[in-house]
Design a protein around this motif. Sequence first.
Motif, PDB file in Angstrom:
ATOM      1  N   ARG B 113       0.432  -1.353   0.520  1.00 43.56           N
ATOM      2  CA  ARG B 113      -0.207  -0.360   0.452  1.00 43.56           C
ATOM      3  C   ARG B 113       0.425   1.472  -0.273  1.00 43.56           C
ATOM      4  N   TRP B 116       2.514   2.009  -3.168  1.00 42.04           N
ATOM      5  CA  TRP B 116       1.230   2.390  -4.217  1.00 42.04           C
ATOM      6  C   TRP B 116       1.204   2.889  -4.176  1.00 42.04           C
ATOM      7  N   ILE B 127      -4.684  13.099 -12.999  1.00 41.10           N
ATOM      8  CA  ILE B 127      -5.994  12.438 -13.027  1.00 41.10           C
ATOM      9  C   ILE B 127      -7.140  13.541 -12.602  1.00 41.10           C
ATOM     10  N   LEU B 128      -6.615  14.182 -11.833  1.00 43.63           N
ATOM     11  CA  LEU B 128      -7.802  14.771 -11.114  1.00 43.63           C
ATOM     12  C   LEU B 128      -7.900  15.819 -11.533  1.00 43.63           C
ATOM     13  N   GLU B 145      -5.738  19.812  -4.384  1.00 45.65           N
ATOM     14  CA  GLU B 145      -4.958  20.851  -2.762  1.00 45.65           C
ATOM     15  C   GLU B 145      -5.802  19.685  -1.654  1.00 45.65           C
ATOM     16  N   ARG B 252     -15.121  18.219   5.968  1.00 49.00           N
ATOM     17  CA  ARG B 252     -16.070  17.331   5.286  1.00 49.00           C
ATOM     18  C   ARG B 252     -15.962  16.245   5.732  1.00 49.00           C
ATOM     19  N   TRP B 255     -16.777   8.802   4.435  1.00 50.77           N
ATOM     20  CA  TRP B 255     -17.268   6.801   4.518  1.00 50.77           C
ATOM     21  C   TRP B 255     -15.789   5.979   3.180  1.00 50.77           C
ATOM     22  N   ASP B 257     -13.828   3.098   1.706  1.00 53.88           N
ATOM     23  CA  ASP B 257     -13.199   1.897   2.440  1.00 53.88           C
ATOM     24  C   ASP B 257     -12.037   1.507   3.059  1.00 53.88           C
ATOM     25  N   THR B 259     -10.080  -0.587   3.116  1.00 57.90           N
ATOM     26  CA  THR B 259      -8.711  -1.364   2.205  1.00 57.90           C
ATOM     27  C   THR B 259      -7.856  -0.849   1.190  1.00 57.90           C
ATOM     28  N   ALA B 260      -9.659   0.634   0.986  1.00 52.21           N
ATOM     29  CA  ALA B 260      -8.889   1.190  -0.574  1.00 52.21           C
ATOM     30  C   ALA B 260      -7.691   0.949  -1.167  1.00 52.21           C
ATOM     31  N   GLU B 261      -7.891   0.630  -2.125  1.00 53.52           N
ATOM     32  CA  GLU B 261      -7.036   1.046  -2.917  1.00 53.52           C
ATOM     33  C   GLU B 261      -6.582   1.934  -4.566  1.00 53.52           C
ATOM     34  N   SER B 262      -7.239   3.104  -4.351  1.00 51.16           N
ATOM     35  CA  SER B 262      -7.561   4.247  -5.330  1.00 51.16           C
ATOM     36  C   SER B 262      -7.573   5.333  -5.258  1.00 51.16           C
ATOM     37  N   PRO B 263      -7.138   5.748  -6.342  1.00 56.55           N
ATOM     38  CA  PRO B 263      -6.835   7.453  -6.177  1.00 56.55           C
ATOM     39  C   PRO B 263      -8.161   8.406  -5.993  1.00 56.55           C
ATOM     40  N   TYR B 264      -9.686   7.222  -5.847  1.00 58.03           N
ATOM     41  CA  TYR B 264     -10.121   8.366  -5.302  1.00 58.03           C
ATOM     42  C   TYR B 264     -10.411   8.240  -3.701  1.00 58.03           C
ATOM     43  N   GLU B 271      -8.434  19.219  -1.882  1.00 61.50           N
ATOM     44  CA  GLU B 271     -10.006  20.385  -2.407  1.00 61.50           C
ATOM     45  C   GLU B 271      -9.589  20.715  -4.147  1.00 61.50           C
TER      46      GLU B 271
END
Lengths: 302, 281, 488
Positions: B113, B116, B127-128, B145, B252, B255, B257, B259-264, B271
């Motif tokens: 992790r 990653w 990507i954002l 940011e 903010r 909620w 995940d 064990t998330a492995e995500s750019p999101y 921000e």
Amino acid sequence: MACITDKPLSLATSVDQVALEARAKSLTTRSIKTTSKRAALHLSIRCMDLTTLEGADTPGKVASLCQKATRPDPTNLDVPPVAAVCVYPEMVDYAVAATAGTGVKVASVAGAFPSGLSRLSIRLDDIADAVARGAHEIDIVLNRSAFLTGDYNLVMDEVAAAKEACGEAHLKVILETGELGGYDQIRRASMLSMHAGADFIKTSTGKIPKASTLPVVLCMAEAIRDHADATGEIIGLKAAGGIRTAKQAWHYLVVIGETLGTDWLTPDLFRLGASSLLNDVLQQLGKLDTGRYSGPDYVTVD
Amino acid sequence: MNEHLPVDKTFKLFIGGAFPRSESGRTFAVRDAKGALLANASQASRKDLREAVRAARGAQESWAGRTAYNRGQILYRAAEMMEARRPEFVSVLRQIGVTPKAASKQVDQAIDRWVWYAGWADKTHHILGTVNPVAGPYFNFTFPEPTGVVGVMAPDEPALLGLVSRLAAVIVSGNTAVAVVEGPASLAAITLAEVLATSDLPGGVVNLLTGDKNELLPWMMGHLDINAVDLTGAPKDLDPTILEEAAVNVKRTVWGDSTAESPYAIADFLEMKTVWHPIGK
Amino acid sequence: MTTEKFDLDYAPALESTAVVNIAKQYGLFVNGEFVKARGDKTFATINPATEAHLANVAEASKADVNKAVKAARHAYETYWRDMPGKQRARYLYRIARQLQERAREFAVLETLDGGKPITESRDFDLPQAAAHFFYHAGWADKLDYAFPGRKVTSHGVVGQITPWNFPMMMAAWKLAPALATGNTVVFKPAETTPLTALLLAEVLQDVDLPPGVVNIVTGAGATGQALVDHPDVDKLAFTGSTGVGKMIQRAAAARRLPLTLELGGKAAHIVFDDAAIDQAVEGVVKGIFFNQGHVCCAGSRLLVQESIAEMFIEKLKRRVDLLRVGNPLDKNTDVGAINSAAQLGRIADLVKVGVSEGAEIYQPKCSLNKKGFWFAPTIFTGVQQSHRIAQEEIFGPVLSVQTFRTADEAVQKANNTPFGLSAGVWTEKGSKILWMADLLNAGVVWANTYNQFDPASPFGGYKESGFGREGGMQGLSAYVRTDTGGRS
């Protein structure tokens, strides 16, 4: 206002193109109606330098122009005469004769108009000649070649010399803004000309496609305002080239009025250099008077 | 009798790069499945939370001000340090009841992790972020940011992977974190803190409080200097009205995940800033 | 010779109101039809420039809101959720075109109901509203590209509440992305400016938008509360004051309801000594006096570098002297009417506070009408960071001027607020702009410009100015439910 004079001009030399143009555009949304419209149309005539600057100009053409200048609408003597006729030096004698006693002034381009690229002594002789012929006002071109090479001292020296050659005549310095490259340079050229002794700064010769625009005039008006704040000197502004419609004319009046104040809205401090503008203004006046839209057959072609 | 009586580790809090005990002097016992005492962990108080937030705020601007490349390297360094202490992490997980195979796998995943997310440090903008074709003479661009100081309710399960997944997503962009860990997971958390303390991570970027989530969450929600709260590991018996306190400073709430492995998961703590500039000459 | 003097008191140039046709009474727009509110309750909406009564508008009760939510739910499940994006797009394009075609009518109505100058409603609000629908129409069938690697679905029924400062534009900011992403909507416009939303309802009928996809419930706080508290709403979006935003966040928090908030601001507008001065003056004027300062991102705190402060303030005052305050329907009006008596009261109160705190007040000479709600453009100089007028959102034509010495000090003062919506910077030095843009805690940074908006440009705040973005690709995410988009 004293506080502005304390600050060196170099602090305020940049011009943002987009914001300047946006401001100029926003001033075009001023809606000029009824009494304001009539006043604006009359004022545009009173501030007009009715111009002919063609190689084919003749005494006859100038006489016709002068007649139009002194009595723009022979059927309606409420319509005021224009401020001046603007001609080449060779035509000054005829113009002086034709306008004698009318209050209409004679302006002459001079100084190797429209390029300005001949020896200074020749240009000064040209000015002196036009003055000697009786011109009240002299329109010279800024030495763009010197300006664009960065020789600002030369630019100023030449304007100062021209001013001297003018004697009693009023000196208008044409920046030929379309050749300067941008608003920063227009502002700089305005400042140099005013410091060197110009009575008026003028946008264009009318001889290149990029002539006067509202943002250019706004930019120059802001320079005049800052110059007045800094030195107390009141310099005039002439917009010339490409001004063909009454609506364009009152846009200029609005820009001058809202930037320099209504004190500047007199022929002493503001001029519109144009040839075909007058007839459009007359047609607009006709509409105000009769309630009908006019046509080109109902104004004289001179 | 053992020749060598092991020297047990004292599990303390991790605040501003240091390992203080709770100012309250409180501890809670962590026992294994058979009831044997594993440790008396520090039980953080609201004042410890306050100190942790202060440390996190103090570290935030300079952490965010580092280059993305540098932050990525530091997260990668955390992976290196974990790898070096792999057996210790496996052992801690086994002590708190994870099977040997699962413990080994979880440590591998946790190390992975860090690696990653480390790689995302200099890619989220790609990507954002956007260059926006506005209808006028303006150059207009949007880029992410960090939100600022983020409170994290660490997932109880999986103890190590959950914490690492949430923390990495929070800090990689330049946020600093104050995480609350409860129960047996605390041992994994403080072991992780020892790794972070030696990973070039500036003090205060991650702060770990062991203790009672239900006790600390209201203080976290009401704290005016916390910008976002990660509720992924919020207590199951949470009184939902506590969440209303987020409104005191328009926090903010996330909620996610566990064990998330995500750019999101990174994006949840970002921000979007948009800059306009005229195009002219 | 009869030459009148040409001066800047331009003769009145009134926009004709013949283009609008205001009904005596407006119903709620529920399930594609105008219906009476329960008990036929109504409230009046007036022209703030004249206090003339314009119309009575239905006041939606809890039961009415419930009907609207039910209609939205039904439309969601029946028509909208499963409609191909391509087709949703068609409806949005149609709305955009209708708004363009009927722009003048909308603009005049907006000005009558809200008091803003016709030049603004005509040249800004309506073009922006149409552009937002047009922009988002294009997204409706391209959402897969906006969220690469993620599965996105609509939320369902979205509740939206908007303020009175840009009624139509806010409606477009809210409705267009919600509809493009496949949600149905219950929309509540502000109680002082409901008329353009109700005219929009007519447009929605004309474009054959399936009934219930958009429902418009008019009313005040209680109506909004009923919408916020409705258990069958899947997502809330609110633009308005930070105070109300916090109440909504409280209400949504326990339900874990997805929420976007676009709240107040107290933006710093920073002018360095190397700025393009005359354009900066214009920018500052536009920043605070645009729409009477009823702008959440208004540049209400001018931070000007001390070395040019005196000169800049002098220029600013001269420029403000030229602002024409008056009849919003006059095409030469720069500053229109304050939106309501209540808002006028708030502005006047805070201005009193400013004076009592010791700031120096400047107002140009302008004669304000007796009837209607008016406030002269106001500049406070000598304002200190601790003054309330430097801290609190006034939401009116009131500028607080402070000075700074260095760029660091400018950043520090700019960021020293719980708000974080926008900021402005004027300098001709490129590297300084980027340095400032990096450090300012604000969702939008306008450099050498101010108050620019575009559907392609995300808008929204940091800190207590709210969360979520409107506009641009980033704005879409507020209206979709997304999976994690990765492994776990």
